[in-house]
Design a protein around this motif. Structure first.
Motif, PDB file in Angstrom:
ATOM      1  N   PRO A 151       0.831  -1.203   0.000  1.00 50.64           N
ATOM      2  CA  PRO A 151       0.000   0.000   0.000  1.00 50.64           C
ATOM      3  C   PRO A 151       0.867   1.254   0.000  1.00 50.64           C
ATOM      4  O   PRO A 151       0.385   2.346  -0.245  1.00 50.64           O
ATOM      5  N   TYR A 152       2.145   1.079   0.268  1.00 50.48           N
ATOM      6  CA  TYR A 152       3.061   2.207   0.374  1.00 50.48           C
ATOM      7  C   TYR A 152       3.757   2.497  -0.943  1.00 50.48           C
ATOM      8  O   TYR A 152       4.459   3.478  -1.061  1.00 50.48           O
ATOM      9  N   GLU A 153       3.574   1.606  -1.924  1.00 50.71           N
ATOM     10  CA  GLU A 153       4.154   1.791  -3.256  1.00 50.71           C
ATOM     11  C   GLU A 153       5.612   2.226  -3.164  1.00 50.71           C
ATOM     12  O   GLU A 153       5.975   3.314  -3.593  1.00 50.71           O
ATOM     13  N   LEU A 154       6.437   1.362  -2.644  1.00 51.21           N
ATOM     14  CA  LEU A 154       7.837   1.694  -2.430  1.00 51.21           C
ATOM     15  C   LEU A 154       8.641   1.748  -3.719  1.00 51.21           C
ATOM     16  O   LEU A 154       9.662   2.407  -3.786  1.00 51.21           O
ATOM     17  N   GLY A 155       8.219   1.024  -4.736  1.00 48.88           N
ATOM     18  CA  GLY A 155       8.904   1.107  -6.023  1.00 48.88           C
ATOM     19  C   GLY A 155      10.235   0.388  -6.082  1.00 48.88           C
ATOM     20  O   GLY A 155      11.131   0.815  -6.810  1.00 48.88           O
ATOM     21  N   VAL A 156      10.376  -0.687  -5.320  1.00 50.89           N
ATOM     22  CA  VAL A 156      11.606  -1.483  -5.364  1.00 50.89           C
ATOM     23  C   VAL A 156      11.214  -2.952  -5.277  1.00 50.89           C
ATOM     24  O   VAL A 156      10.230  -3.306  -4.620  1.00 50.89           O
ATOM     25  N   GLU A 157      11.968  -3.791  -5.951  1.00 54.98           N
ATOM     26  CA  GLU A 157      11.684  -5.223  -5.934  1.00 54.98           C
ATOM     27  C   GLU A 157      11.962  -5.803  -4.551  1.00 54.98           C
ATOM     28  O   GLU A 157      12.961  -5.462  -3.913  1.00 54.98           O
ATOM     29  N   VAL A 158      11.070  -6.708  -4.120  1.00 53.72           N
ATOM     30  CA  VAL A 158      11.227  -7.384  -2.834  1.00 53.72           C
ATOM     31  C   VAL A 158      11.286  -8.881  -3.087  1.00 53.72           C
ATOM     32  O   VAL A 158      10.424  -9.436  -3.763  1.00 53.72           O
ATOM     33  N   LEU A 159      12.309  -9.512  -2.557  1.00 56.36           N
ATOM     34  CA  LEU A 159      12.446 -10.966  -2.607  1.00 56.36           C
ATOM     35  C   LEU A 159      12.285 -11.485  -1.189  1.00 56.36           C
ATOM     36  O   LEU A 159      13.064 -11.126  -0.299  1.00 56.36           O
ATOM     37  N   THR A 160      11.276 -12.312  -0.960  1.00 53.16           N
ATOM     38  CA  THR A 160      11.068 -12.925   0.348  1.00 53.16           C
ATOM     39  C   THR A 160      11.757 -14.276   0.346  1.00 53.16           C
ATOM     40  O   THR A 160      11.547 -15.071  -0.572  1.00 53.16           O
ATOM     41  N   VAL A 161      12.596 -14.513   1.354  1.00 56.61           N
ATOM     42  CA  VAL A 161      13.341 -15.772   1.431  1.00 56.61           C
ATOM     43  C   VAL A 161      12.853 -16.586   2.626  1.00 56.61           C
ATOM     44  O   VAL A 161      12.408 -16.033   3.631  1.00 56.61           O
ATOM     45  N   HIS A 162      12.924 -17.903   2.470  1.00 52.39           N
ATOM     46  CA  HIS A 162      12.485 -18.828   3.519  1.00 52.39           C
ATOM     47  C   HIS A 162      13.475 -19.972   3.613  1.00 52.39           C
ATOM     48  O   HIS A 162      14.279 -20.193   2.721  1.00 52.39           O
ATOM     49  N   GLY A 163      13.370 -20.711   4.710  1.00 54.89           N
ATOM     50  CA  GLY A 163      14.147 -21.932   4.867  1.00 54.89           C
ATOM     51  C   GLY A 163      15.435 -21.711   5.630  1.00 54.89           C
ATOM     52  O   GLY A 163      15.629 -20.693   6.304  1.00 54.89           O
ATOM     53  N   SER A 164      16.323 -22.670   5.486  1.00 57.76           N
ATOM     54  CA  SER A 164      17.617 -22.622   6.171  1.00 57.76           C
ATOM     55  C   SER A 164      18.455 -21.464   5.638  1.00 57.76           C
ATOM     56  O   SER A 164      18.147 -20.885   4.586  1.00 57.76           O
ATOM     57  N   ALA A 165      19.532 -21.167   6.326  1.00 51.68           N
ATOM     58  CA  ALA A 165      20.434 -20.103   5.877  1.00 51.68           C
ATOM     59  C   ALA A 165      20.949 -20.407   4.479  1.00 51.68           C
ATOM     60  O   ALA A 165      20.987 -19.518   3.615  1.00 51.68           O
ATOM     61  N   ASP A 166      21.330 -21.649   4.235  1.00 46.17           N
ATOM     62  CA  ASP A 166      21.824 -22.019   2.902  1.00 46.17           C
ATOM     63  C   ASP A 166      20.739 -21.876   1.849  1.00 46.17           C
ATOM     64  O   ASP A 166      21.006 -21.421   0.729  1.00 46.17           O
ATOM     65  N   ALA A 167      19.503 -22.246   2.189  1.00 47.44           N
ATOM     66  CA  ALA A 167      18.395 -22.109   1.239  1.00 47.44           C
ATOM     67  C   ALA A 167      18.142 -20.635   0.925  1.00 47.44           C
ATOM     68  O   ALA A 167      17.871 -20.274  -0.225  1.00 47.44           O
ATOM     69  N   ARG A 168      18.248 -19.792   1.927  1.00 43.69           N
ATOM     70  CA  ARG A 168      18.043 -18.359   1.717  1.00 43.69           C
ATOM     71  C   ARG A 168      19.114 -17.786   0.796  1.00 43.69           C
ATOM     72  O   ARG A 168      18.813 -16.993  -0.096  1.00 43.69           O
ATOM     73  N   VAL A 169      20.358 -18.170   1.032  1.00 48.85           N
ATOM     74  CA  VAL A 169      21.455 -17.711   0.171  1.00 48.85           C
ATOM     75  C   VAL A 169      21.192 -18.149  -1.262  1.00 48.85           C
ATOM     76  O   VAL A 169      21.323 -17.359  -2.199  1.00 48.85           O
ATOM     77  N   LYS A 170      20.806 -19.392  -1.428  1.00 48.76           N
ATOM     78  CA  LYS A 170      20.536 -19.919  -2.763  1.00 48.76           C
ATOM     79  C   LYS A 170      19.431 -19.127  -3.457  1.00 48.76           C
ATOM     80  O   LYS A 170      19.529 -18.817  -4.648  1.00 48.76           O
ATOM     81  N   GLN A 171      18.380 -18.768  -2.728  1.00 49.39           N
ATOM     82  CA  GLN A 171      17.280 -17.992  -3.307  1.00 49.39           C
ATOM     83  C   GLN A 171      17.769 -16.625  -3.785  1.00 49.39           C
ATOM     84  O   GLN A 171      17.385 -16.163  -4.869  1.00 49.39           O
ATOM     85  N   VAL A 172      18.611 -15.979  -3.002  1.00 48.80           N
ATOM     86  CA  VAL A 172      19.147 -14.673  -3.399  1.00 48.80           C
ATOM     87  C   VAL A 172      20.057 -14.835  -4.608  1.00 48.80           C
ATOM     88  O   VAL A 172      19.955 -14.063  -5.585  1.00 48.80           O
ATOM     89  N   LEU A 173      20.945 -15.809  -4.562  1.00 48.69           N
ATOM     90  CA  LEU A 173      21.872 -16.012  -5.688  1.00 48.69           C
ATOM     91  C   LEU A 173      21.111 -16.341  -6.977  1.00 48.69           C
ATOM     92  O   LEU A 173      21.489 -15.857  -8.052  1.00 48.69           O
ATOM     93  N   GLU A 174      20.062 -17.132  -6.866  1.00 49.74           N
ATOM     94  CA  GLU A 174      19.248 -17.426  -8.054  1.00 49.74           C
ATOM     95  C   GLU A 174      18.615 -16.165  -8.606  1.00 49.74           C
ATOM     96  O   GLU A 174      18.584 -15.953  -9.816  1.00 49.74           O
ATOM     97  N   ARG A 175      18.114 -15.301  -7.720  1.00 45.56           N
ATOM     98  CA  ARG A 175      17.523 -14.038  -8.172  1.00 45.56           C
ATOM     99  C   ARG A 175      18.563 -13.179  -8.868  1.00 45.56           C
ATOM    100  O   ARG A 175      18.276 -12.463  -9.830  1.00 45.56           O
ATOM    101  N   LEU A 176      19.803 -13.240  -8.401  1.00 44.62           N
ATOM    102  CA  LEU A 176      20.882 -12.440  -9.001  1.00 44.62           C
ATOM    103  C   LEU A 176      21.476 -13.101 -10.243  1.00 44.62           C
ATOM    104  O   LEU A 176      22.403 -12.564 -10.834  1.00 44.62           O
ATOM    105  N   GLY A 177      20.956 -14.273 -10.594  1.00 44.29           N
ATOM    106  CA  GLY A 177      21.465 -15.003 -11.758  1.00 44.29           C
ATOM    107  C   GLY A 177      22.802 -15.671 -11.507  1.00 44.29           C
ATOM    108  O   GLY A 177      23.553 -15.925 -12.432  1.00 44.29           O
ATOM    109  N   ARG A 178      23.064 -15.972 -10.242  1.00 44.42           N
ATOM    110  CA  ARG A 178      24.341 -16.599  -9.875  1.00 44.42           C
ATOM    111  C   ARG A 178      24.146 -17.969  -9.264  1.00 44.42           C
ATOM    112  O   ARG A 178      25.089 -18.547  -8.744  1.00 44.42           O
ATOM    113  N   GLY A 179      22.917 -18.482  -9.304  1.00 48.19           N
ATOM    114  CA  GLY A 179      22.630 -19.755  -8.634  1.00 48.19           C
ATOM    115  C   GLY A 179      22.603 -20.937  -9.562  1.00 48.19           C
ATOM    116  O   GLY A 179      22.692 -20.932 -10.730  1.00 48.19           O
TER     117      GLY A 179
END
Length: 179
Positions: A151-179
């Motif tokens: 509702p605040y229309e922040l205008g920036v992409e948000v990636l929500t991560v879940h799971g173990s620390a390693d799973a979270r890292v993997k989700q971010v790296l995949e979003r960055l095209g490095r996974g």
């Protein structure tokens, strides 16, 4: 890229940032505003007051603008975090959200990505008995509203991560095209 990691306290943000720092060669870490303000001599109340969170909000917005030309940087928290804490604070009615929204939008729009670390169910972090579980949950809920309901229309992409620390890292790296 300019990436901020956001979430309530004790959700694994620092662990995620440390692990991303190991994986993302050349990235610099910008410490969280609380620590930077302490280094400058700011004295926080225990627990932090509404004014303490407003000061962190102000400082965080200024930090993003001051570093706006920096690339390959990981921010530990961003102004959105402090909106969550301010909305969850017992004195929240004294905070003028509408006054701050333009500054928050302007600051977070200097980011390329916000990585949101919500409280997982079941919770992955063991809390100490003295920790304020209700505040932690209220901040998480406020951050969900600000980041995910948009509702605040922040205008920036948000990636929500879940799971173990390693799973979270993997989700971010995949979003960055490095996974």
């Amino acid at each position: 890229m300019r990436i901020a990691v956001t979430g309530s306290h004790r959700v694994g943000k620092s662990t995620l940032i440390d692990l991303l720092g190991e994986e993302l060669e050349g990235y610099r870490l910008a410490e969280e505003p609380y620590l930077l303000l302490e280094e400058e001599g700011y004295e926080f109340a225990t627990p932090p007051s509404l004014e303490d969170f407003v000061e962190q909000l102000r400082f965080s917005a200024e930090l993003l603008h001051a570093e706006k030309d920096a690339r390959d940087i990981l921010f530990d928290r961003c102004p959105v975090d402090f909106l969550g804490y301010l909305q969850a604070h017992e004195d929240a009615e004294a905070f003028d959200l509408e006054e701050w929204l333009p500054r928050v939008r302007s600051a977070v729009q200097t980011l390329d990505l916000i990585v949101f670390v919500p409280i997982d169910a079941p919770d992955r972090i063991r809390l100490r008995a003295r920790e304020d579980i209700h505040m932690r949950t209220a901040v998480d809920e406020a951050l969900c509203r600000v980041l995910l309901d948009d509702p605040y229309e922040l205008g920036v992409e948000v990636l929500t991560v879940h799971g173990s620390a390693d799973a979270r890292v993997k989700q971010v790296l995949e979003r960055l095209g490095r996974g």
